[in-house]
Design a protein around this motif. Structure first.
Motif, PDB file in Angstrom:
ATOM      1  N   ASP A   1      -3.252   9.263  -8.476  1.00 51.06           N
ATOM      2  CA  ASP A   1      -3.100   7.866  -8.073  1.00 51.06           C
ATOM      3  C   ASP A   1      -4.438   7.151  -8.165  1.00 51.06           C
ATOM      4  O   ASP A   1      -5.497   7.764  -8.059  1.00 51.06           O
ATOM      5  N   ASN A   2      -4.365   5.846  -8.335  1.00 53.80           N
ATOM      6  CA  ASN A   2      -5.552   5.014  -8.310  1.00 53.80           C
ATOM      7  C   ASN A   2      -6.208   5.185  -6.943  1.00 53.80           C
ATOM      8  O   ASN A   2      -5.554   5.095  -5.910  1.00 53.80           O
ATOM      9  N   LYS A   3      -7.512   5.415  -6.903  1.00 55.96           N
ATOM     10  CA  LYS A   3      -8.216   5.609  -5.640  1.00 55.96           C
ATOM     11  C   LYS A   3      -8.267   4.330  -4.815  1.00 55.96           C
ATOM     12  O   LYS A   3      -8.364   4.384  -3.597  1.00 55.96           O
ATOM     13  N   THR A   4      -8.234   3.193  -5.461  1.00 60.08           N
ATOM     14  CA  THR A   4      -8.322   1.915  -4.760  1.00 60.08           C
ATOM     15  C   THR A   4      -6.925   1.413  -4.456  1.00 60.08           C
ATOM     16  O   THR A   4      -6.215   0.963  -5.344  1.00 60.08           O
ATOM     17  N   GLN A   5      -6.536   1.518  -3.197  1.00 61.49           N
ATOM     18  CA  GLN A   5      -5.207   1.132  -2.735  1.00 61.49           C
ATOM     19  C   GLN A   5      -5.329   0.050  -1.666  1.00 61.49           C
ATOM     20  O   GLN A   5      -6.347  -0.060  -0.990  1.00 61.49           O
ATOM     21  N   VAL A   6      -4.265  -0.719  -1.481  1.00 68.77           N
ATOM     22  CA  VAL A   6      -4.215  -1.711  -0.413  1.00 68.77           C
ATOM     23  C   VAL A   6      -4.292  -0.988   0.928  1.00 68.77           C
ATOM     24  O   VAL A   6      -3.682   0.067   1.109  1.00 68.77           O
ATOM     25  N   THR A   7      -5.056  -1.551   1.856  1.00 71.12           N
ATOM     26  CA  THR A   7      -5.163  -0.993   3.200  1.00 71.12           C
ATOM     27  C   THR A   7      -4.713  -2.041   4.217  1.00 71.12           C
ATOM     28  O   THR A   7      -4.450  -3.188   3.859  1.00 71.12           O
ATOM     29  N   GLU A   8      -4.659  -1.653   5.458  1.00 71.54           N
ATOM     30  CA  GLU A   8      -4.288  -2.571   6.531  1.00 71.54           C
ATOM     31  C   GLU A   8      -5.515  -3.165   7.223  1.00 71.54           C
ATOM     32  O   GLU A   8      -5.399  -3.844   8.230  1.00 71.54           O
ATOM     33  N   ILE A   9      -6.704  -2.927   6.693  1.00 71.83           N
ATOM     34  CA  ILE A   9      -7.930  -3.495   7.253  1.00 71.83           C
ATOM     35  C   ILE A   9      -7.858  -5.014   7.138  1.00 71.83           C
ATOM     36  O   ILE A   9      -7.423  -5.550   6.117  1.00 71.83           O
TER      37      ILE A   9
END
Length: 142
Positions: free
Chosen positions: A3-11
């Motif tokens: 998977d792409n290491k850069t994912q949407v977060t809840e920050i």
């Protein structure tokens, strides 16, 4: 495939910006956030721990690798401001010539501080990058 290491977060992007120690970098991040919101009309989301992204797109390369990434955004890193304007700057030399002090990466524009550049040209680059991306991949608002 990984998977792409850069994912949407809840920050919270606002909390992330408020937590930037250096006052100039924090002020520049606040200015960029307002600029990206104004240009895109989208709310920011954090992508990974440090990228403030606007919109999203799904890509599939000829190799079969696919993933999701923000359509545009920035990261107020300690060394510089990194602007992510996908998929690159190969066609934007005529705009970049008017920008001011900057460096280029493959799909990033590096600026030390906003005082070094023309903010109207930054806005033009953001819009041009979104237009270029939208011609290649469907872009979704955030």
């Amino acid at each position: 495939m990984a998977d792409n290491k850069t994912q949407v977060t809840e920050i919270s992007p606002a909390a992330f910006i408020a937590g930037i120690d250096h006052p100039t970098r924090r002020a520049d991040a606040e200015t960029l956030d307002a600029l990206f919101r104004d240009i895109t009309g989208w709310q920011p989301r954090m992508w990974g721990p440090t990228i403030i992204g606007y919109g999203a797109y799904h890509y599939t390369y000829d190799s079969g690798r696919e993933g999701d990434m923000c359509a545009t955004g920035f990261s107020p890193r300690k060394a510089n401001l990194s602007l992510y304007i996908m998929p690159g700057y190969q066609d934007f030399g005529h705009i970049l010539d008017r920008l001011g002090k900057h460096k280029l990466g493959k799909a990033c524009l590096y600026i030390n501080k906003l005082a070094d550049v023309d903010i109207d040209v930054v806005a033009e680059i953001i819009q041009a990058g979104l237009d270029d991306l939208g011609a290649r991949w469907p872009v979704k608002p955030s």
